[in-house]
Design an enzyme around this catalytic site. Sequence first.
Site, mmCIF file in Angstrom:
data_model
loop_
_atom_site.group_PDB
_atom_site.id
_atom_site.type_symbol
_atom_site.label_atom_id
_atom_site.label_comp_id
_atom_site.label_asym_id
_atom_site.label_seq_id
_atom_site.Cartn_x
_atom_site.Cartn_y
_atom_site.Cartn_z
ATOM 1 N N TRP A 144 -11.604 1.445 -7.163
ATOM 2 C CA TRP A 144 -10.164 1.668 -7.323
ATOM 3 C C TRP A 144 -9.502 0.518 -8.057
ATOM 4 C CZ3 TRP A 144 -5.917 4.631 -5.800
ATOM 5 C CH2 TRP A 144 -4.689 3.965 -5.653
ATOM 6 N N ASP A 147 -2.274 -2.509 -9.293
ATOM 7 C CA ASP A 147 -1.528 -3.428 -10.166
ATOM 8 C C ASP A 147 -2.393 -4.352 -11.023
ATOM 9 O OD1 ASP A 147 0.114 -2.474 -8.182
ATOM 10 O OD2 ASP A 147 0.809 -4.419 -7.505
ATOM 11 N N GLN A 163 -5.684 -5.422 -8.916
ATOM 12 C CA GLN A 163 -5.864 -5.002 -7.524
ATOM 13 C C GLN A 163 -7.036 -4.026 -7.486
ATOM 14 O OE1 GLN A 163 -3.349 -5.685 -4.502
ATOM 15 N NE2 GLN A 163 -4.013 -7.379 -5.767
ATOM 16 N N PHE A 203 -3.348 -9.556 -2.355
ATOM 17 C CA PHE A 203 -2.339 -8.726 -3.014
ATOM 18 C C PHE A 203 -1.953 -9.338 -4.360
ATOM 19 C CE2 PHE A 203 -0.161 -5.800 0.351
ATOM 20 C CZ PHE A 203 -1.390 -5.268 0.684
ATOM 21 N N SER A 204 -0.938 -8.760 -4.990
ATOM 22 C CA SER A 204 -0.644 -9.102 -6.384
ATOM 23 C C SER A 204 -0.137 -10.526 -6.568
ATOM 24 C CB SER A 204 0.370 -8.112 -6.941
ATOM 25 O OG SER A 204 -0.269 -6.875 -7.114
ATOM 26 N N ARG A 264 6.224 -10.751 -1.286
ATOM 27 C CA ARG A 264 4.963 -10.752 -2.043
ATOM 28 C C ARG A 264 5.135 -10.749 -3.568
ATOM 29 N NH1 ARG A 264 4.965 -5.543 0.565
ATOM 30 N NH2 ARG A 264 5.402 -3.849 -0.901
ATOM 31 N N ASP A 265 3.983 -10.788 -4.215
ATOM 32 C CA ASP A 265 3.809 -10.614 -5.662
ATOM 33 C C ASP A 265 4.432 -11.754 -6.475
ATOM 34 O OD1 ASP A 265 2.836 -8.241 -4.648
ATOM 35 O OD2 ASP A 265 4.522 -7.029 -5.324
ATOM 36 N N TRP A 401 2.182 5.875 -6.932
ATOM 37 C CA TRP A 401 1.771 5.878 -5.522
ATOM 38 C C TRP A 401 1.878 7.257 -4.883
ATOM 39 C CZ3 TRP A 401 -1.455 2.682 -3.816
ATOM 40 C CH2 TRP A 401 -1.430 1.339 -4.185
#
Length: 597
Positions: A144, A147, A163, A203-204, A264-265, A401
């Site tokens: 998979w 991002d 990701q 995560f991103s 995040r990110d 999504w």
Amino acid sequence: MTMMIRKPILRILFAALLPTLAACGGRASIDIRHINNSHTELTLRADARYLLLPVEDGIPNAVVTVSADGLPDRTFRVALAQTRTDYTVPFDLAPYRGRTVTADVTNCAYDAVCWEQIAQSDRFRPAEEPHYRPYYHHAPAYGWMNDPNGMVWYDGEYHLFFQHNPYGSRWENMTWGHSVSRDLLRWEQLPNALEPDSLGAMFSGCCVIDRDNTAGFGRDAMIALYTAAGARQTQCLAYSTDRGRTFTKYAGNPVLTGDVPDFRDPKVFWHEPTARWIMVLAAGRNMEFYSSEDLKTWRFESRFGEGHGSHANVWECPDLFELPVDGDPADKRWVLLCSLGTESGSRVQYFVGRFDGHTFTNEAAPEAVKWMDFGRDHYATVTWSNVPDDRRIAIGWMSNWQYANDVPTVAFRNAATLPRELGLRTCEDGLRLVSAPCRELRTLLGDRKRQGPFVVETEYNTAALPTGSDGAYCIELGIGGISAEVFGFKLFNCNGEYVDCCFNRMDGTLTVDRAQSGKVGFSPAFAAAPPARLPAAENYRITLFADRGSIELFVNDGETVVTDLVFPSEPYNRMNIYAKGGEISVENLDFYKVTLK
Ligand code: FRU
């Protein structure tokens, strides 16, 4: 270790009923003991490079914890095949070479087919994806992707981290996958860069080049700032001193914590006027700005969001950069990118304004909502840092999504958009962020096949387009002399499947309708086609890039962009151009095969 505390009665019972499998060949050293009907323990001596794990797409995950003396436990989730094997994923045994390894597996039936097929091997070949593996878009070799992350140019290479789930083709086990390219188009996938750890999943985030060694990891160190998503989301740092080939996580992680759950990110850049690093971070429904001298200690500066743009959901994946207005280096503005879920799923909005090293000021009306792309499949878009010649190049995740886990591929899922070069253009509604296909794409175009010019009063079917079986092509269409109220074109194939790109001058919309585009039934959300804003113009220059499984439509050099996945049973190889309530003049219709020579 869990082994020591198992219930002996069950263990004996199952061990008696189901004899230990100690086979020959690739499985010689795998010992399989079923502890109860859903709990199994594998023991093996790591003799080969990989432990090959058979996967059945779409079933509940088993939980696997791999342990070996002297090494930290690794836990991941994988849909181990129960009744059939759709594809195989490799667990890398390199760090365990020569050691005894145990894999504790829960939530997987004792009579699942996977137990017959788990094997050690020095070779792993990703499964073929018969129809929709993109030909010239970045996609993982297997598994998979969502991002794009950590994009940075360094020493001739564009790095694209992403990701990634290396153990299946649905969102899980977030890891930073890693690919490199010298031209933004031909990607080579390298070993994964960041694996989940005790602080959480990876995560991103972003990468910067620390030219002046502000962080103390060395001049020109490549530094990743990313979110570890565990019990809470925290910002962490990892560095590489070998051109991104290996990363070391900073012992003082996390470098930034907060008290909102969605935190995040991080996207970081060097702000020359204040000579500090700036981090933009998504925090709930806002963006927060932090500053640092050394990338390790961060100070809160300000927050932007409330009352501005769309707040349909939490904000994600920020980016902040400066661009010249209409190409004038003396007149610049800052652009803030912001991804969020909306009624039609995942979208990227942007704000244009000023940034003084502390605060971002939106120059547009607060209630104005500006979308970067009007398609259904453009999300988490951010830009490369450190690119020569001040080019600002963006890439997004080409999915949504609402259905990303269900798209009709098996061994891999989802890809990146084409890279786009960003600019700011003065338009009738203010400053618009334009996204044009990056100029490197030209190098992939074969000989031009021209049709036209001609006038369309009602409709016109072009000659067959030489698309080849891979459906990788580019169409350039110039339209002028417009008296029609509505015009457009359908791309279609011999199986009655088509995409309709409809320009409606009456209501100022552009709609790309994929309801009849091929496979659409995998998600009720897929067929919907929310209209884009159609720029009012005398002429339209339309560039369309098609690949197996996608179309990207750029109108008037990226003033309006629509990125959509499509899953036709064979490439669309004909075009029907139509006009209603008047006519249009097709000034040029040029077709190019796209070839990665
Ligand atoms: C956006 C996102 C990010 C997060 C990542 C997790 O698509 O939700 O906010 O870091 O995906 O995979």
